[in-house]
Design a protein around this motif. Structure first.
Motif, short mmCIF file in Angstrom:
data_model
loop_
_atom_site.label_atom_id
_atom_site.label_comp_id
_atom_site.label_asym_id
_atom_site.label_seq_id
_atom_site.Cartn_x
_atom_site.Cartn_y
_atom_site.Cartn_z
N GLU A 1 -2.62 38.66 78.59
CA GLU A 1 -3.80 38.52 77.71
C GLU A 1 -4.46 39.86 77.48
O GLU A 1 -4.78 40.23 76.34
CB GLU A 1 -4.78 37.54 78.35
CG GLU A 1 -6.07 37.38 77.55
CD GLU A 1 -7.12 36.58 78.31
OE1 GLU A 1 -8.22 36.41 77.75
OE2 GLU A 1 -6.84 36.15 79.46
N LYS A 2 -4.68 40.63 78.57
CA LYS A 2 -5.32 41.94 78.41
C LYS A 2 -4.41 42.90 77.68
O LYS A 2 -4.87 43.73 76.89
CB LYS A 2 -5.69 42.50 79.78
CG LYS A 2 -6.92 41.86 80.40
CD LYS A 2 -7.35 42.60 81.67
CE LYS A 2 -8.62 42.00 82.25
NZ LYS A 2 -9.06 42.72 83.48
N LEU A 3 -3.11 42.81 77.92
CA LEU A 3 -2.17 43.68 77.23
C LEU A 3 -2.26 43.47 75.73
O LEU A 3 -2.35 44.44 74.96
CB LEU A 3 -0.74 43.40 77.72
CG LEU A 3 0.38 44.11 76.96
CD1 LEU A 3 0.26 45.61 77.13
CD2 LEU A 3 1.74 43.63 77.42
N GLU A 4 -2.25 42.23 75.30
CA GLU A 4 -2.33 41.94 73.87
C GLU A 4 -3.63 42.43 73.27
O GLU A 4 -3.66 42.93 72.14
CB GLU A 4 -2.15 40.44 73.65
CG GLU A 4 -0.74 39.94 74.00
CD GLU A 4 -0.63 38.43 73.96
OE1 GLU A 4 -1.67 37.77 73.76
OE2 GLU A 4 0.50 37.92 74.13
N ARG A 5 -4.73 42.29 74.04
CA ARG A 5 -6.02 42.75 73.54
C ARG A 5 -6.03 44.27 73.40
O ARG A 5 -6.55 44.82 72.44
CB ARG A 5 -7.13 42.29 74.48
CG ARG A 5 -8.54 42.52 73.91
CD ARG A 5 -9.58 41.71 74.65
NE ARG A 5 -9.72 42.10 76.04
CZ ARG A 5 -9.49 41.31 77.08
NH1 ARG A 5 -9.07 40.07 76.88
NH2 ARG A 5 -9.66 41.74 78.31
N MET A 6 -5.43 44.97 74.37
CA MET A 6 -5.38 46.42 74.32
C MET A 6 -4.51 46.92 73.18
O MET A 6 -4.85 47.87 72.48
CB MET A 6 -4.85 46.98 75.64
CG MET A 6 -5.80 46.84 76.81
SD MET A 6 -5.04 47.47 78.32
CE MET A 6 -6.37 47.17 79.49
N VAL A 7 -3.37 46.28 72.99
CA VAL A 7 -2.46 46.69 71.94
C VAL A 7 -3.12 46.54 70.58
O VAL A 7 -3.01 47.41 69.71
CB VAL A 7 -1.15 45.86 72.00
CG1 VAL A 7 -0.31 46.11 70.76
CG2 VAL A 7 -0.37 46.22 73.25
#
Length: 677
Positions: free
Chosen positions: A157-163
């Motif tokens: 979830e955080k990865l997608e938000r960061m990307v």
């Protein structure tokens, strides 16, 4: 994660220098019960350095690649006979290519002596020390962890938000925007609020990349947990021993280690590197990512010296000295150090060491060496192995002659760095936060060489609450094995994270020297690195508020750190890749084409482009004075030298742009294909 690996000092270590009585050796049943508690060293083993005369006798009785059941030295055998059966094994396996320098460094005289664990290790040591044939005795200490915390995995979830939030930056790596340690814009934020960061409080990586992003000829040995050699952001930059076969129990390249394709697992004594033990933290892979994750490949993170998808960066050699709950010993660590030097590594990345000599004994249970003399007396074999790396790594015909050993300073908040890093010969790295301030856990002061971003989660306590934990934004984001993180990435902190930043910058500088075809002594590059650091004393002022143990206990009573205590204690400043590479410009000497050593009937290959600037764009012609001794042909940019008759001859190489160098070809009888006897 404030994690650094340390050797625990033994309270009873002085037993090694105290003579025993003249009574016979204790029998197993006589041993006091308190001696049977779990030790911080391996019971039933000692590491002994014999005199030159004794060693010459022992090597006749102990097979080259095996163990012996007697030494052949009468006095030694008489002492060891008191404990019944025992065996001896040379500490460093025989390697034809490196045996001459092994003997020059006197490392061939160190042997492991194994005996029944029921007998007192200290008492056997004391009896051996009294013998004239014995020069030093080392306990085989167990490497311990000072902090057992795990990484904070980056969720999908955080990865997608960061990307989604990634802006146009120096690379297309989607997580690069979160790597303040590489490019700090002074605008770190959480939920739209700017937090504690200062512009350029990083390692100046993007500026350095205009000169170099890393060169595949440079090898960094990571002495740590195993590195995930299949990680998609690391695999292209993992060192490969082309002469070995994965899983093989045969030592195909005769370097003393079988199946060592990507390094060696010194814990389990096999060539297979592991990362999936339930108790592994992922630390080795995290360190490797800081140094050499592939840049500009459209996935994950960027790194200091990882090159690009088109041009590979520095290579990571995994020297595994930890695995789950299994910790390396003195024996395994020194073998790893020498292995690194003998197999091409020029930077030794060591996120471990002894506890600081001024650590709070109530918090840490013991203290390490306080002086160089104490360190050398306590750990003579470790010192000998590190000195071997410093002196024998690299090449007189490469960008660096000698090696650079880099250590974490320690996480005990003590006013001196831990050894071995505190030694003048090596580099000790303190940790900083994203605003140049000293991290709350870092050691500093005496023995500290330089600083680098290490993360500081407790400092970002403002951003931890019952529902969210944003404290990791102040930590270091890097690669993790997929067995430890669903995304393959996560956060850690500590001087063990500051350390690989300096290793990466050093590797980047050596890469630049290689690309410029310049040659340096290791000590010269080490001094240039320290001299080019960014001064940070001006930031060590006032009071720093933090929450101790936030990661483990959540927000509790805030504590204060007097930053004035760190002024003048953070080494020469924060490592600066841009300034370091600029300092390399115009220095050193021009690389020289190497002298050639080849067996009669054998062939040695050399890439001439490595020794001339813009060498890939040139053509070459080799002239051999005595064509009866050797011949040379070129194919696909590689020179093939063939030994025809024993002897030596002068030769010269000429380039299409008018450069010329002379060298010597030596052909030896009864040598391996590479010319070594």
């Amino acid at each position: 994660m404030k994690q650094i690996y340390i050797y625990l000092m033994l309270v009873a270590a002085t037993a090694l220098t105290v003579s025993c009585s003249k009574e016979e050796m204790m029998s197993p049943v006589d041993r006091p019960q308190e001696e049977l508690q779990e030790p911080t060293y391996v019971e039933g083993e000692l590491i002994v350095k014999f005199s030159a005369e004794a060693a010459s006798v022992i090597e006749q009785y102990v097979p080259t690649r095996s163990v012996g059941t007697r030494s052949g030295v009468v006095s030694v055998d008489e002492v060891l006979a008191l404990i019944g059966g025992y065996e001896l094994e040379r500490v460093f396996p025989h390697s034809a290519q490196n045996e001459a320098q092994t003997r020059e460094a006197e490392l061939d005289r160190w042997y492991v002596v194994r005996f029944d664990k029921r007998f007192s290790t200290e008492e056997v040591a004391a009896k051996l020390e009294r013998l004239g044939e014995v020069q030093r005795v080392n306990l085989n200490r167990t490497l311990k962890r000072a902090y057992t915390g795990k990484a904070t995995p980056l969720s999908r979830e955080k990865l997608e938000r960061m990307v989604t939030a990634t802006r146009s930056l120096a690379t297309n790596d989607p997580l690069f925007a979160m790597q303040w340690n590489l490019a700090n814009r002074g605008d770190m934020f959480v939920e739209g609020e700017v937090i504690k960061s200062v512009k350029d409080a990083d390692v100046q990586a993007t500026q350095a990349w205009t000169r170099s992003m890393g060169d595949e000829s440079v090898v960094v040995a990571v002495l740590d947990e195993g590195v995930d050699v299949t990680h998609p952001d690391l695999a292209a930059n993992i060192w490969v021993n082309q002469d070995e076969i994965a899983g093989s129990r045969v030592d195909n390249d005769h370097n003393g280690y079988a199946g060592d394709v990507h390094g060696y697992n010194f814990i389990k004594d096999v060539g297979t590197i592991t990362t999936n033990d339930i108790y592994d933290s992922g630390h080795g892979s995290h360190v490797a990512g800081v140094i050499a994750a592939v840049n500009n490949n459209g996935i994950g993170i960027a790194s200091i010296a990882g090159g690009t998808a088109e041009k590979p960066g520095v290579k990571i050699m995994s020297c595994q000295v930890f695995s789950g709950n299994l910790s390396g010993t003195s024996l395994q660590v020194v073998r790893a150090i020498k292995y690194a030097a003998d197999n091409g590594a020029v930077v030794l990345q060591c996120s471990w060491g002894f506890i600081s000599g001024s650590a709070n004994i109530y918090d840490w249970g013991s203290q390490g060496p306080r002086t160089q003399e104490e360190f050398e007396a306590y750990a003579p074999l470790e010192k000998a192995a590190l000195d071997y790396f410093v002196h024998y790594a690299g090449s007189p015909n490469g960008p660096i002659e000698g090696g650079v050993a880099i250590f974490a300073s320690g996480n005990e908040s003590a006013d001196m760095a831990g050894y071995p890093g505190a030694s003048d010969e090596y580099i000790s790295v303190a940790g900083t936060a994203a605003d140049f301030t000293a991290a709350v856990y870092t050691n500093y002061g005496f023995g500290t060489s330089i600083s680098a971003p290490g993360g500081d989660q407790d400092y970002y306590y403002d951003y931890v609450d019952d529902e969210h934990n944003y404290g990791e934004v102040g930590c270091i984001l890097s690669t993790l094995p997929l067995s430890k993180s669903e995304t393959g990435y996560g956060y850690m902190e500590g001087t063990s994270m500051a350390c690989p930043h300096v290793s990466g910058v050093m590797a980047l500088g050596i890469s630049y020297a290689a690309e410029q075809r310049r040659h340096f002594k290791a000590t010269e590059l080490q001094q240039l690195l320290l001299d080019s650091a960014t001064p940070i004393d001006a930031y060590q002022t006032g009071t720093k508020l933090y929450m101790r143990y936030t990661a483990d206990l959540g927000p509790i009573r805030p504590m204060q750190l007097d930053l004035g205590n760190f002024r003048g204690g953070m080494g020469s400043g924060q490592v600066n890749a841009e300034a370091f590479l600029a300092a390399i410009d115009g220095k050193g000497i021009e690389l020289q084409f190497p002298n050639i050593y080849v067996a009669m009937g054998g062939v040695v290959t050399v890439s001439p482009a490595r020794y001339f600037k813009n060498g890939g764009q040139l053509t070459y012609q080799v002239t051999i004075a005595d064509s009866s001794v050797a011949a040379c042909r070129m194919a696909n940019g590689i020179l093939y030298f063939q030994g025809l008759a024993a002897g030596s001859t002068k030769a010269s190489i000429h380039t299409s742009n008018g450069q010329s160098q002379e060298f010597v070809i030596t052909v030896r009888r009864a040598a391996g294909g590479n010319g070594w006897l």
